[in-house]
Write a protein that holds these residues in place. Sequence first.
Motif, PDB file in Angstrom:
ATOM      1  N   SER A  58       0.952  -1.109  -0.056  1.00  0.00           N
ATOM      2  CA  SER A  58      -0.086   0.014   0.065  1.00  0.00           C
ATOM      3  C   SER A  58       0.940   1.310  -0.082  1.00  0.00           C
ATOM      4  O   SER A  58       1.888   1.290   0.645  1.00  0.00           O
ATOM      5  CB  SER A  58      -0.865  -0.053   1.230  1.00  0.00           C
ATOM      6  N   PRO A  59       0.610   2.272  -0.747  1.00  0.00           N
ATOM      7  CA  PRO A  59       1.381   3.529  -0.796  1.00  0.00           C
ATOM      8  C   PRO A  59       1.325   4.038   0.684  1.00  0.00           C
ATOM      9  O   PRO A  59       2.303   5.090   1.175  1.00  0.00           O
ATOM     10  CB  PRO A  59       0.349   4.500  -1.626  1.00  0.00           C
ATOM     11  N   LYS A  60       0.484   3.680   1.559  1.00  0.00           N
ATOM     12  CA  LYS A  60       0.403   4.302   3.120  1.00  0.00           C
ATOM     13  C   LYS A  60       1.371   3.524   3.975  1.00  0.00           C
ATOM     14  O   LYS A  60       1.626   3.860   5.010  1.00  0.00           O
ATOM     15  CB  LYS A  60      -0.998   4.232   3.550  1.00  0.00           C
ATOM     16  N   ARG A  61       1.959   2.426   3.560  1.00  0.00           N
ATOM     17  CA  ARG A  61       2.829   1.431   4.330  1.00  0.00           C
ATOM     18  C   ARG A  61       4.326   1.671   3.872  1.00  0.00           C
ATOM     19  O   ARG A  61       4.613   2.013   2.894  1.00  0.00           O
ATOM     20  CB  ARG A  61       2.357  -0.014   3.854  1.00  0.00           C
ATOM     21  N   LYS A  62       5.030   1.473   5.079  1.00  0.00           N
ATOM     22  CA  LYS A  62       6.691   1.637   4.717  1.00  0.00           C
ATOM     23  C   LYS A  62       7.020   0.243   4.533  1.00  0.00           C
ATOM     24  O   LYS A  62       8.062   0.213   3.682  1.00  0.00           O
ATOM     25  CB  LYS A  62       7.145   2.013   5.993  1.00  0.00           C
TER      26      LYS A  62
END
Length: 245
Positions: A58-62
């Motif tokens: 996800s783009p929100k995850r590192k």
Amino acid sequence: MTYPNVHLAHFIDRPNRFIAECRLQETGEMVTVHVKNTGRCKELFHPEAEVALSYQPSPKRKTDYDLIAVKKAAAWINIDSQVPNALAARAIQDGTIVLPGLKGAVMSVKREQRFAQSQFDILVETDTGNQAFVEVKGMTLENEGIGAFPDAPTLRGLKHVTELIEAIEAGYQSYVLFVVQFEKITSATIHTAMQPALAQMILSGQQQGLSVIAYNCSVTPATIAIEHQVPFDVTQTFEDPNSER
């Protein structure tokens, strides 16, 4: 519960409690993964230990992967600290988990309900108008068939038990439910050497009406499911497998 997109890998290192370095089995690629348990888990995270990773980019995850399970000897241990609450709520609702001495039949199961200074995991309401708080704790520490909690001191856990006892005095029924995140277990207990105050508070609570129960789980790399109740004994001797690590 079934996890999506599970890949097998080998554990390499854990730079901090939130991430680990692993090597994917199918490609040999090195990946940085999120560890879904901030406990120590020293007895599980040996170099080259087989682990299960859930691929959830996800783009929100590192990181693109979650580390959800570790193989110990021939058995899998789920280490996802978020899954016990969901499993418990569902299993109480459908009758897989039975709360001993509960006054009435389960009518509703509500998550994250406040009492005093705590937010307990579950509030059960029955057809007789009774209410019961259930605090759920995941258990991943094991040695010679005995499961123990905690694997690190937990002031939060001690506070919860203290306020569960206060809830009894206020007219609620109170339960501590250990979800044992592995299958082969003969009994569950408190890791007294790790936190003697918690063991003493549990024992005191039991004498005042606190019910403490444990249920084990069947575990595969991609799944975890509640199995059956296992004996809980706060006085059971437990030898920490990490005492020399």
